[in-house]
Design a protein around this motif. Structure first.
Motif, PDB file in Angstrom:
ATOM      1  N   ASP A 138      -2.977 -62.235 -63.740  1.00 29.35           N
ATOM      2  CA  ASP A 138      -2.255 -60.978 -63.545  1.00 29.35           C
ATOM      3  C   ASP A 138      -1.762 -60.528 -64.913  1.00 29.35           C
ATOM      4  O   ASP A 138      -0.733 -60.999 -65.409  1.00 29.35           O
ATOM      5  CB  ASP A 138      -1.087 -61.193 -62.578  1.00 29.35           C
ATOM      6  CG  ASP A 138      -0.491 -59.879 -62.105  1.00 29.35           C
ATOM      7  OD1 ASP A 138      -0.998 -58.815 -62.519  1.00 29.35           O
ATOM      8  OD2 ASP A 138       0.488 -59.898 -61.336  1.00 29.35           O
ATOM      9  N   GLY A 139      -2.532 -59.634 -65.549  1.00 27.18           N
ATOM     10  CA  GLY A 139      -2.239 -59.223 -66.912  1.00 27.18           C
ATOM     11  C   GLY A 139      -1.291 -58.043 -66.995  1.00 27.18           C
ATOM     12  O   GLY A 139      -0.830 -57.502 -65.983  1.00 27.18           O
ATOM     13  N   TYR A 140      -1.013 -57.608 -68.221  1.00 23.80           N
ATOM     14  CA  TYR A 140      -0.077 -56.502 -68.448  1.00 23.80           C
ATOM     15  C   TYR A 140      -0.592 -55.183 -67.872  1.00 23.80           C
ATOM     16  O   TYR A 140       0.197 -54.325 -67.477  1.00 23.80           O
ATOM     17  CB  TYR A 140       0.180 -56.339 -69.953  1.00 23.80           C
ATOM     18  CG  TYR A 140       1.045 -57.432 -70.537  1.00 23.80           C
ATOM     19  CD1 TYR A 140       2.406 -57.504 -70.252  1.00 23.80           C
ATOM     20  CD2 TYR A 140       0.494 -58.398 -71.363  1.00 23.80           C
ATOM     21  CE1 TYR A 140       3.201 -58.510 -70.775  1.00 23.80           C
ATOM     22  CE2 TYR A 140       1.275 -59.410 -71.901  1.00 23.80           C
ATOM     23  CZ  TYR A 140       2.633 -59.462 -71.599  1.00 23.80           C
ATOM     24  OH  TYR A 140       3.403 -60.461 -72.121  1.00 23.80           O
ATOM     25  N   TYR A 141      -1.916 -55.016 -67.835  1.00 22.84           N
ATOM     26  CA  TYR A 141      -2.486 -53.783 -67.296  1.00 22.84           C
ATOM     27  C   TYR A 141      -3.123 -54.008 -65.935  1.00 22.84           C
ATOM     28  O   TYR A 141      -4.045 -53.306 -65.541  1.00 22.84           O
ATOM     29  CB  TYR A 141      -3.523 -53.208 -68.273  1.00 22.84           C
ATOM     30  CG  TYR A 141      -2.903 -52.684 -69.546  1.00 22.84           C
ATOM     31  CD1 TYR A 141      -2.183 -51.494 -69.547  1.00 22.84           C
ATOM     32  CD2 TYR A 141      -3.017 -53.387 -70.739  1.00 22.84           C
ATOM     33  CE1 TYR A 141      -1.595 -51.015 -70.698  1.00 22.84           C
ATOM     34  CE2 TYR A 141      -2.429 -52.912 -71.906  1.00 22.84           C
ATOM     35  CZ  TYR A 141      -1.716 -51.726 -71.883  1.00 22.84           C
ATOM     36  OH  TYR A 141      -1.127 -51.250 -73.029  1.00 22.84           O
ATOM     37  N   GLY A 142      -2.633 -54.977 -65.223  1.00 29.60           N
ATOM     38  CA  GLY A 142      -3.148 -55.246 -63.891  1.00 29.60           C
ATOM     39  C   GLY A 142      -3.970 -56.521 -63.844  1.00 29.60           C
ATOM     40  O   GLY A 142      -4.291 -57.116 -64.879  1.00 29.60           O
ATOM     41  N   TYR A 144      -7.011 -59.288 -63.351  1.00 31.72           N
ATOM     42  CA  TYR A 144      -8.426 -59.398 -63.679  1.00 31.72           C
ATOM     43  C   TYR A 144      -8.874 -60.835 -63.462  1.00 31.72           C
ATOM     44  O   TYR A 144      -8.047 -61.742 -63.242  1.00 31.72           O
ATOM     45  CB  TYR A 144      -8.699 -58.953 -65.118  1.00 31.72           C
ATOM     46  CG  TYR A 144      -7.970 -59.731 -66.188  1.00 31.72           C
ATOM     47  CD1 TYR A 144      -8.536 -60.870 -66.779  1.00 31.72           C
ATOM     48  CD2 TYR A 144      -6.710 -59.325 -66.631  1.00 31.72           C
ATOM     49  CE1 TYR A 144      -7.873 -61.575 -67.770  1.00 31.72           C
ATOM     50  CE2 TYR A 144      -6.039 -60.026 -67.629  1.00 31.72           C
ATOM     51  CZ  TYR A 144      -6.623 -61.147 -68.191  1.00 31.72           C
ATOM     52  OH  TYR A 144      -5.965 -61.849 -69.170  1.00 31.72           O
ATOM     53  N   ASP A 158     -12.267 -56.582 -64.417  1.00 34.77           N
ATOM     54  CA  ASP A 158     -11.133 -56.018 -63.689  1.00 34.77           C
ATOM     55  C   ASP A 158     -11.185 -56.433 -62.220  1.00 34.77           C
ATOM     56  O   ASP A 158     -12.255 -56.433 -61.597  1.00 34.77           O
ATOM     57  CB  ASP A 158     -11.162 -54.497 -63.807  1.00 34.77           C
ATOM     58  CG  ASP A 158     -10.023 -53.841 -63.063  1.00 34.77           C
ATOM     59  OD1 ASP A 158      -8.915 -53.796 -63.596  1.00 34.77           O
ATOM     60  OD2 ASP A 158     -10.261 -53.387 -61.916  1.00 34.77           O
TER      61      ASP A 158
END
Length: 255
Positions: A138-142, A144, A158
């Motif tokens: 769960d990364g900073y931009y959603g 993946y 993604d």
């Protein structure tokens, strides 16, 4: 004093919004090779099916515009695909609203093309690497997924794109799109995308191997929704374990 006519500084938008993609299939020595027409037709059909699925709620943006594809052969195994949408003939191409609409439609087509290329690239990687396993992040931009091969992260996709890809309808469409890669002698495909009016051209190279050919010939995709769910569950379990360890550590510090 002579009268002057107001100049239209905005100009006239072109009647079509277009994105151009060139796909070239080559052998191991980098040479083009003749391909039969039936896989080409299969690929084109798959492209149309995937496009209709991907547009989804975005159909409203191109409402009233005619959206379609065309394909032309540039070499023995080089094909140009034009993704386009055309404004209705009754619409004035000098109106600001039409120009704004043109920019929105062009942006949608460019994004659609990027997603189609990313889907194909991801599917080919998955089909060609059946022994890889997934790691959910769960990364900073959603969220993946990382594909882990021999202990190394070798591909990032993604989460929403991957979840779309493993859906049954998408798998069938992707299998059709990559039909040319199942031909004997094809070692890889190069996908080049450009937007008319811009100098930049993006390139994606997709290698072929026996695993990918098995998928293109009707075999299953090595990854499914169950694989994605298992990777998510593993990540959640590790997150809870880390949280518990941190709480226990804080408690010891306080004592």
């Amino acid at each position: 004093m002579k009268g002057t006519v107001a100049r239209n500084y905005l100009g006239t938008v072109p009647p079509k919004a277009r994105v151009i993609v060139v796909v070239t299939y080559r052998d191991g020595d980098g040479r083009q090779l003749a391909l039969p027409q039936s896989p080409l037709r299969e690929s084109f059909t798959g492209l149309q099916l995937l496009t209709q699925q991907l547009l989804g709620d975005a159909r409203g943006i191109i409402s009233g515009w005619d959206q379609d594809f065309s394909i032309g052969q540039l070499g023995p195994s080089t094909f140009e695909i034009e993704v386009r949408a055309e404004a209705p003939k009754r619409v004035s191409l000098r109106r600001l609203a039409t120009m704004t609409k043109h920019v929105m439609v062009l942006g949608l087509l460019e994004h659609l093309t990027d997603v189609l290329i990313d889907l194909g690239d991801a599917a080919c990687f998955m089909a060609g690497h059946p022994t890889a396993h997934l790691r959910y992040i769960d990364g900073y931009y959603g969220p993946y997924y990382e594909f882990i091969q021999d202990g190394q992260a070798v591909k990032t996709i993604d989460a929403r794109l991957l979840e779309l890809l493993v859906a049954p309808g998408s798998v069938d469409g992707i299998r059709a799109v990559v039909a040319n890669l199942k031909q004997p002698g094809v070692a890889y495909a190069t996908v080049a995308k450009r937007v008319p009016g811009l100098d930049y051209v993006s390139h994606v190279q997709v290698p072929a191997n026996e695993h990918l050919r098995d998928f293109a010939n009707g075999g299953p995709l090595p990854f499914s929704q169950a694989c994605l769910d298992a990777a998510r569950a593993q990540a959640l379990s590790e997150q809870k374990a880390d949280s518990s360890s941190s709480e226990a550590y804080d408690g010891r510090e306080q004592n």
